[in-house]
Design a protein around this motif. Structure first.
Motif, PDB file in Angstrom:
ATOM      1  N   PRO A  19     -61.551 -23.963  63.457  1.00 15.82           N
ATOM      2  CA  PRO A  19     -60.889 -23.041  64.377  1.00 15.82           C
ATOM      3  C   PRO A  19     -60.090 -21.916  63.725  1.00 15.82           C
ATOM      4  CG  PRO A  19     -59.749 -25.143  64.338  1.00 15.82           C
ATOM      5  CD  PRO A  19     -61.009 -25.314  63.537  1.00 15.82           C
ATOM      6  N   HIS A  20     -59.808 -22.019  62.431  1.00 17.40           N
ATOM      7  CA  HIS A  20     -59.063 -20.958  61.747  1.00 17.40           C
ATOM      8  C   HIS A  20     -59.880 -20.331  60.615  1.00 17.40           C
ATOM      9  CE1 HIS A  20     -55.378 -21.727  63.942  1.00 17.40           C
ATOM     10  NE2 HIS A  20     -55.610 -23.006  63.781  1.00 17.40           N
ATOM     11  N   GLY A  21     -61.158 -20.599  60.578  1.00 18.57           N
ATOM     12  CA  GLY A  21     -62.036 -20.023  59.561  1.00 18.57           C
ATOM     13  C   GLY A  21     -62.467 -18.619  59.946  1.00 18.57           C
ATOM     14  N   ALA A  22     -63.575 -18.207  59.427  1.00 15.57           N
ATOM     15  CA  ALA A  22     -64.120 -16.888  59.769  1.00 15.57           C
ATOM     16  C   ALA A  22     -64.672 -16.927  61.189  1.00 15.57           C
ATOM     17  CB  ALA A  22     -65.229 -16.505  58.791  1.00 15.57           C
ATOM     18  N   GLY A  72     -64.686 -23.535  69.757  1.00 14.38           N
ATOM     19  CA  GLY A  72     -63.480 -24.242  70.156  1.00 14.38           C
ATOM     20  C   GLY A  72     -62.254 -23.380  70.299  1.00 14.38           C
ATOM     21  N   ARG A  73     -62.353 -22.102  69.906  1.00 14.55           N
ATOM     22  CA  ARG A  73     -61.161 -21.247  69.942  1.00 14.55           C
ATOM     23  C   ARG A  73     -61.598 -19.795  70.067  1.00 14.55           C
ATOM     24  NH1 ARG A  73     -57.857 -19.367  65.128  1.00 14.55           N
ATOM     25  NH2 ARG A  73     -55.829 -18.809  65.972  1.00 14.55           N
ATOM     26  N   VAL A  74     -60.865 -19.048  70.904  1.00 17.55           N
ATOM     27  CA  VAL A  74     -61.078 -17.613  71.046  1.00 17.55           C
ATOM     28  C   VAL A  74     -59.712 -16.945  70.931  1.00 17.55           C
ATOM     29  CG1 VAL A  74     -61.864 -15.750  72.551  1.00 17.55           C
ATOM     30  CG2 VAL A  74     -63.093 -17.932  72.539  1.00 17.55           C
ATOM     31  N   VAL A  75     -59.592 -16.013  70.003  1.00 22.92           N
ATOM     32  CA  VAL A  75     -58.351 -15.256  69.822  1.00 22.92           C
ATOM     33  C   VAL A  75     -58.613 -13.829  70.289  1.00 22.92           C
ATOM     34  CG1 VAL A  75     -56.653 -14.389  68.155  1.00 22.92           C
ATOM     35  CG2 VAL A  75     -57.616 -16.687  67.887  1.00 22.92           C
ATOM     36  N   VAL A  76     -57.676 -13.300  71.074  1.00 22.74           N
ATOM     37  CA  VAL A  76     -57.820 -11.954  71.617  1.00 22.74           C
ATOM     38  C   VAL A  76     -56.682 -11.095  71.086  1.00 22.74           C
ATOM     39  CG1 VAL A  76     -58.062 -10.582  73.714  1.00 22.74           C
ATOM     40  CG2 VAL A  76     -58.783 -12.981  73.709  1.00 22.74           C
ATOM     41  N   GLY A  77     -57.035  -9.894  70.646  1.00 17.66           N
ATOM     42  CA  GLY A  77     -56.035  -8.977  70.126  1.00 17.66           C
ATOM     43  C   GLY A  77     -56.286  -7.560  70.578  1.00 17.66           C
ATOM     44  N   VAL A  78     -55.324  -6.710  70.244  1.00 19.09           N
ATOM     45  CA  VAL A  78     -55.401  -5.282  70.545  1.00 19.09           C
ATOM     46  C   VAL A  78     -55.115  -4.539  69.254  1.00 19.09           C
ATOM     47  CG1 VAL A  78     -54.404  -3.381  71.873  1.00 19.09           C
ATOM     48  CG2 VAL A  78     -54.647  -5.643  72.925  1.00 19.09           C
ATOM     49  N   VAL A  79     -55.964  -3.569  68.943  1.00 21.46           N
ATOM     50  CA  VAL A  79     -55.788  -2.770  67.730  1.00 21.46           C
ATOM     51  C   VAL A  79     -55.755  -1.293  68.119  1.00 21.46           C
ATOM     52  CG1 VAL A  79     -58.271  -2.652  67.217  1.00 21.46           C
ATOM     53  CG2 VAL A  79     -56.624  -2.389  65.358  1.00 21.46           C
ATOM     54  N   ALA A 101     -51.566  -3.430  65.186  1.00 27.87           N
ATOM     55  CA  ALA A 101     -52.461  -4.353  65.896  1.00 27.87           C
ATOM     56  C   ALA A 101     -51.648  -5.587  66.267  1.00 27.87           C
ATOM     57  CB  ALA A 101     -53.643  -4.748  65.017  1.00 27.87           C
ATOM     58  N   ALA A 102     -52.109  -6.320  67.269  1.00 30.63           N
ATOM     59  CA  ALA A 102     -51.411  -7.544  67.668  1.00 30.63           C
ATOM     60  C   ALA A 102     -52.376  -8.503  68.335  1.00 30.63           C
ATOM     61  CB  ALA A 102     -50.274  -7.227  68.637  1.00 30.63           C
ATOM     62  N   SER A 134     -55.224  -1.348  58.860  1.00 31.21           N
ATOM     63  CA  SER A 134     -55.761   0.014  58.874  1.00 31.21           C
ATOM     64  C   SER A 134     -56.754   0.261  60.004  1.00 31.21           C
ATOM     65  CB  SER A 134     -56.429   0.324  57.533  1.00 31.21           C
ATOM     66  OG  SER A 134     -57.501  -0.574  57.304  1.00 31.21           O
ATOM     67  N   GLY A 135     -57.207  -0.789  60.676  1.00 33.54           N
ATOM     68  CA  GLY A 135     -58.159  -0.592  61.763  1.00 33.54           C
ATOM     69  C   GLY A 135     -58.799  -1.889  62.188  1.00 33.54           C
ATOM     70  N   PRO A 136     -59.791  -1.802  63.085  1.00 35.58           N
ATOM     71  CA  PRO A 136     -60.429  -2.991  63.654  1.00 35.58           C
ATOM     72  C   PRO A 136     -61.059  -3.936  62.633  1.00 35.58           C
ATOM     73  CG  PRO A 136     -61.050  -1.037  64.888  1.00 35.58           C
ATOM     74  CD  PRO A 136     -60.294  -0.570  63.676  1.00 35.58           C
ATOM     75  N   GLU A 137     -61.687  -3.395  61.602  1.00 32.94           N
ATOM     76  CA  GLU A 137     -62.362  -4.253  60.626  1.00 32.94           C
ATOM     77  C   GLU A 137     -61.363  -5.144  59.893  1.00 32.94           C
ATOM     78  OE1 GLU A 137     -64.884  -3.624  56.611  1.00 32.94           O
ATOM     79  OE2 GLU A 137     -65.606  -2.523  58.367  1.00 32.94           O
ATOM     80  N   GLU A 138     -60.266  -4.565  59.416  1.00 33.79           N
ATOM     81  CA  GLU A 138     -59.248  -5.352  58.732  1.00 33.79           C
ATOM     82  C   GLU A 138     -58.600  -6.351  59.694  1.00 33.79           C
ATOM     83  OE1 GLU A 138     -55.147  -4.872  56.093  1.00 33.79           O
ATOM     84  OE2 GLU A 138     -56.157  -3.068  56.826  1.00 33.79           O
ATOM     85  N   PHE A 139     -58.310  -5.929  60.914  1.00 35.91           N
ATOM     86  CA  PHE A 139     -57.697  -6.798  61.907  1.00 35.91           C
ATOM     87  C   PHE A 139     -58.576  -8.002  62.191  1.00 35.91           C
ATOM     88  CE2 PHE A 139     -56.494  -7.448  66.566  1.00 35.91           C
ATOM     89  CZ  PHE A 139     -55.402  -8.243  66.262  1.00 35.91           C
ATOM     90  N   SER A 140     -59.881  -7.813  62.283  1.00 35.95           N
ATOM     91  CA  SER A 140     -60.791  -8.920  62.596  1.00 35.95           C
ATOM     92  C   SER A 140     -60.780  -9.987  61.510  1.00 35.95           C
ATOM     93  CB  SER A 140     -62.211  -8.409  62.826  1.00 35.95           C
ATOM     94  OG  SER A 140     -62.779  -7.939  61.625  1.00 35.95           O
ATOM     95  N   ARG A 141     -60.392  -9.636  60.291  1.00 37.21           N
ATOM     96  CA  ARG A 141     -60.338 -10.617  59.202  1.00 37.21           C
ATOM     97  C   ARG A 141     -59.054 -11.439  59.219  1.00 37.21           C
ATOM     98  NH1 ARG A 141     -62.458  -6.147  56.134  1.00 37.21           N
ATOM     99  NH2 ARG A 141     -60.386  -5.790  55.276  1.00 37.21           N
ATOM    100  N   VAL A 142     -57.977 -10.954  59.842  1.00 40.34           N
ATOM    101  CA  VAL A 142     -56.688 -11.650  59.785  1.00 40.34           C
ATOM    102  C   VAL A 142     -56.206 -12.190  61.125  1.00 40.34           C
ATOM    103  CG1 VAL A 142     -55.954 -10.351  57.755  1.00 40.34           C
ATOM    104  CG2 VAL A 142     -55.346  -9.514  60.036  1.00 40.34           C
ATOM    105  N   MET A 143     -56.790 -11.752  62.220  1.00 41.02           N
ATOM    106  CA  MET A 143     -56.248 -12.090  63.533  1.00 41.02           C
ATOM    107  C   MET A 143     -56.320 -13.566  63.889  1.00 41.02           C
ATOM    108  SD  MET A 143     -59.199 -10.367  65.972  1.00 41.02           S
ATOM    109  CE  MET A 143     -58.633 -10.937  67.552  1.00 41.02           C
TER     110      MET A 143
END
Length: 177
Positions: free
Chosen positions: A41-44, A90-97, A137-138, A163-172
């Protein structure tokens, strides 16, 4: 007597913001959803859903997309059909960038920001991004399988400086510190 809980079956995440002042560059906020495997659930993320995309099985879709914040009501809406999501997830995380064009823009720089999570007509959460005003982003919501009860919702407003959506998708999807 009520029956067993099915948890959240369908939900929407909605965002809105005010247009930029006349003559200023447009602010473009985007909803991004990351889907994670039940056994990691916390992997890629297995896949991402954002502007110009949808989930492979059609269970997560962006039904409204704005690049300026102009319009009536909510500017972007992402819909989730959890009852149809495969059990391997098993998990969906939603964010705004915030798209970073022409300099660094934070939530504090964008007027009238608001996010709302709803299940039908029931409001599950609302936020104005004030707690993450310095972020670009959040994350705003986390949905996770809750055993036999189905999907559970947790409000999760955490700011990130990316810096943008690509970086955010790796850490969110990282667990809270």
């Amino acid at each position: 007597m009520s029956g067993p809980s099915k948890g959240i079956e369908k939900a929407d995440v909605q965002i809105k913001w005010d247009p930029s002042p006349s003559g200023a560059a447009a602010h473009d906020l985007d909803i991004i959803a990351a889907t994670y495997r039940a056994d990691d659930p916390h992997g890629a993320p297995v896949y991402l859903v954002h502007f110009d995309s949808r989930s492979p099985d059609g269970t997560i879709t962006l039904s409204r997309d704005s690049t300026t914040g102009q319009g009536f009501g909510f500017d972007e809406i992402m819909s989730f059909e959890f009852e149809r999501l495969a059990e391997s997830y098993g998990r969906v995380v939603v964010g705004v960038v915030i798209q970073q064009r022409g300099g660094r823009t934070t939530f504090g720089d964008v007027a009238g920001t608001r996010v709302r999570v709803v299940e039908g007509y029931i409001e599950l959460a609302e936020d104005d991004f004030a707690s993450v005003a310095g972020a670009t982003a959040a994350t705003v919501a986390e949905f996770a399988r809750d055993g036999s009860a189905g999907w559970a919702f947790r409000k999760d407003v955490r700011g990130f400086d990316v810096s943008g959506p690509e970086e955010f998708s790796r850490v969110m999807g990282a667990p809270p510190a």
